[in-house]
Design a protein around this motif. Structure first.
Motif, short mmCIF file in Angstrom:
data_model
loop_
_atom_site.label_atom_id
_atom_site.label_comp_id
_atom_site.label_asym_id
_atom_site.label_seq_id
_atom_site.Cartn_x
_atom_site.Cartn_y
_atom_site.Cartn_z
N TYR A 2 0.80 -1.39 0.03
CA TYR A 2 -0.02 0.13 -0.12
C TYR A 2 0.95 1.34 -0.05
O TYR A 2 1.74 1.17 0.42
CB TYR A 2 -0.99 0.09 1.25
N TRP A 3 0.29 2.24 -0.76
CA TRP A 3 0.97 3.69 -0.60
C TRP A 3 0.57 4.36 0.71
O TRP A 3 -0.68 4.65 0.81
CB TRP A 3 0.90 4.20 -2.01
N VAL A 4 1.32 4.41 1.59
CA VAL A 4 0.90 5.28 2.83
C VAL A 4 1.39 6.53 3.19
O VAL A 4 2.90 6.64 2.79
CB VAL A 4 1.24 4.13 3.90
N SER A 5 0.63 7.40 3.45
CA SER A 5 1.19 8.83 3.89
C SER A 5 1.75 8.89 4.93
O SER A 5 2.77 9.57 5.36
CB SER A 5 0.09 10.03 3.48
N GLU A 6 0.99 8.38 6.08
CA GLU A 6 1.37 8.39 7.56
C GLU A 6 0.53 7.52 8.27
O GLU A 6 -0.50 6.94 7.81
CB GLU A 6 1.31 9.78 7.81
N ILE A 7 1.02 7.08 9.49
CA ILE A 7 0.21 6.06 10.37
C ILE A 7 0.44 6.99 11.82
O ILE A 7 1.73 7.19 12.36
CB ILE A 7 0.98 4.76 10.32
N PHE A 8 -0.62 7.12 12.42
CA PHE A 8 -0.39 7.63 13.64
C PHE A 8 -1.65 7.37 14.66
O PHE A 8 -2.41 6.58 14.14
CB PHE A 8 -0.46 9.38 13.67
N THR A 9 -1.63 7.50 15.85
CA THR A 9 -2.66 7.38 16.80
C THR A 9 -3.13 8.45 17.45
O THR A 9 -2.36 9.30 17.85
CB THR A 9 -1.95 6.30 17.83
N SER A 10 -4.33 8.56 17.73
CA SER A 10 -4.96 9.85 18.13
C SER A 10 -6.62 9.41 18.45
O SER A 10 -6.74 8.25 18.74
CB SER A 10 -5.10 10.96 17.32
N ILE A 11 -7.47 10.37 18.94
CA ILE A 11 -8.79 10.36 19.00
C ILE A 11 -9.59 10.46 17.62
O ILE A 11 -8.98 11.30 16.70
CB ILE A 11 -9.47 11.21 19.99
N GLN A 12 -10.53 9.73 17.37
CA GLN A 12 -11.43 10.02 16.47
C GLN A 12 -11.99 11.40 16.63
O GLN A 12 -12.72 11.74 17.43
CB GLN A 12 -12.42 8.91 16.17
N GLY A 13 -11.60 12.42 15.62
CA GLY A 13 -12.35 13.55 15.61
C GLY A 13 -13.59 13.85 15.04
O GLY A 13 -14.19 15.08 15.23
N GLU A 14 -14.23 12.95 14.24
CA GLU A 14 -15.40 13.40 13.33
C GLU A 14 -16.36 12.26 13.47
O GLU A 14 -16.21 11.03 13.78
CB GLU A 14 -14.95 13.74 11.93
N GLY A 15 -17.69 12.44 13.01
CA GLY A 15 -18.67 11.55 12.64
C GLY A 15 -19.15 11.21 14.04
O GLY A 15 -18.89 11.49 15.14
N LEU A 16 -19.76 9.82 13.66
CA LEU A 16 -20.70 9.11 14.86
C LEU A 16 -19.46 8.42 15.85
O LEU A 16 -20.01 7.55 16.72
CB LEU A 16 -21.50 8.25 14.30
N ARG B 267 0.53 9.88 -4.71
CA ARG B 267 1.00 8.18 -4.23
C ARG B 267 2.67 8.39 -4.03
O ARG B 267 3.18 7.84 -3.13
CB ARG B 267 0.78 7.39 -5.39
N TRP B 268 3.33 9.04 -4.89
CA TRP B 268 4.60 8.86 -4.89
C TRP B 268 5.40 9.57 -3.55
O TRP B 268 6.61 9.70 -3.53
CB TRP B 268 5.22 9.37 -6.16
N GLU B 269 4.41 10.33 -2.90
CA GLU B 269 4.87 11.18 -1.97
C GLU B 269 4.60 10.24 -0.52
O GLU B 269 4.98 10.69 0.67
CB GLU B 269 4.12 12.31 -1.55
N GLY B 270 4.01 9.05 -0.90
CA GLY B 270 3.85 8.21 0.30
C GLY B 270 5.12 7.00 0.19
O GLY B 270 5.89 7.15 -0.32
N LYS B 271 4.86 6.08 1.24
CA LYS B 271 5.85 5.05 1.35
C LYS B 271 5.02 3.71 1.04
O LYS B 271 3.70 3.40 1.33
CB LYS B 271 6.11 5.15 2.90
N ALA B 272 5.90 2.90 0.42
CA ALA B 272 5.10 1.73 0.18
C ALA B 272 5.44 0.66 1.45
O ALA B 272 6.41 0.50 1.86
CB ALA B 272 5.86 0.94 -1.07
N MET B 273 4.13 0.04 1.82
CA MET B 273 4.27 -0.78 2.86
C MET B 273 3.12 -1.99 2.57
O MET B 273 2.27 -2.01 1.98
CB MET B 273 3.63 0.02 4.14
#
Length: 211
Positions: A3-17, A46-52
């Motif tokens: 997968y082409w991945v821009s970033e992975i992080f952990t936080s709280i869900q800020g939107e929606g239900l 995509r090319w600014e992401g990382k293949a993972m």
């Protein structure tokens, strides 16, 4: 598969239900839209992401958190089934945030717990023809409101045209506003004044200023 991945992080869900829930976020790179108010333009290409690999992604998640949000960019440009399958095997609740321009496969629908769908209004800088009538696969619909009077009228027309249940509709103010509290107040007052049945929610991460 990678997968082409821009970033992975952990936080709280800020939107929606699912607002307020601790969540891992897997932001995939690549988007076919160019919304003028987009706050993640760094994920457009995509090319600014990382293949993972799936293993790479799983290994990057906070193991204590059992909700994972796959977002973008537009995540449905990539085949999410292998990733979603692995997340379910690991005991995760899977949330997918999408523009709704690409319909998920039947297999993906079986794996994903929440489809957070954000149809684009004309305030995004373009007009998209959507078709949810007879195939209402979204868990809920989330609309970004810049001009309450104009945009809420467009939302209302969209809901009627698509045959959407109004209780599934969320409206939120423009996250770029420096006076975010005022933007939220203006939107709330407009919804009440117009007698609309839609849920008004903030982007919680804007209020508490976390990623």
């Amino acid at each position: 598969m990678k997968y082409w991945v821009s970033e992975i992080f952990t936080s709280i869900q800020g939107e929606g239900l699912v607002i307020g829930l601790p969540s891992n976020f897997v932001r995939l790179a690549g988007c076919h839209l160019r919304c003028i108010w987009c706050d993640t333009k760094y994920s457009w290409f995509r090319w600014e992401g990382k293949a993972m690999t799936v293993d790479d992604i799983i290994g990057s998640l906070d193991k204590r958190v059992k909700v994972t949000t796959i977002t973008g960019g537009e995540p449905l440009l990539q085949d999410l089934v292998p990733l979603a399958q692995r997340l379910k095997e690991e005991g995760h609740k899977v949330v997918v945030e999408t523009s709704g321009t690409i319909k998920p496969s039947s297999k993906l629908r079986e794996l994903v717990d929440v489809f957070s769908v954000s149809p684009k209004l004309s305030n995004a800088g373009f007009k998209i023809k959507y078709d949810f009538r007879g195939d209402d696969w979204a868990t809920y619909y989330k609309f970004v409101i810049l001009d309450p009077e104009k945009d809420l009228a467009e939302v209302d027309q969209f809901v009627r045209d698509q045959g959407i249940e109004p209780t599934k509709v969320i409206v939120q103010p423009d996250g770029r506003r420096r006076d975010y509290e005022n933007a939220l107040k203006e939107l709330t007052e407009a919804v009440l004044r117009l007698g609309l049945p839609y849920r008004v929610l903030p982007q919680l991460h804007r209020v508490i200023k976390v990623k």
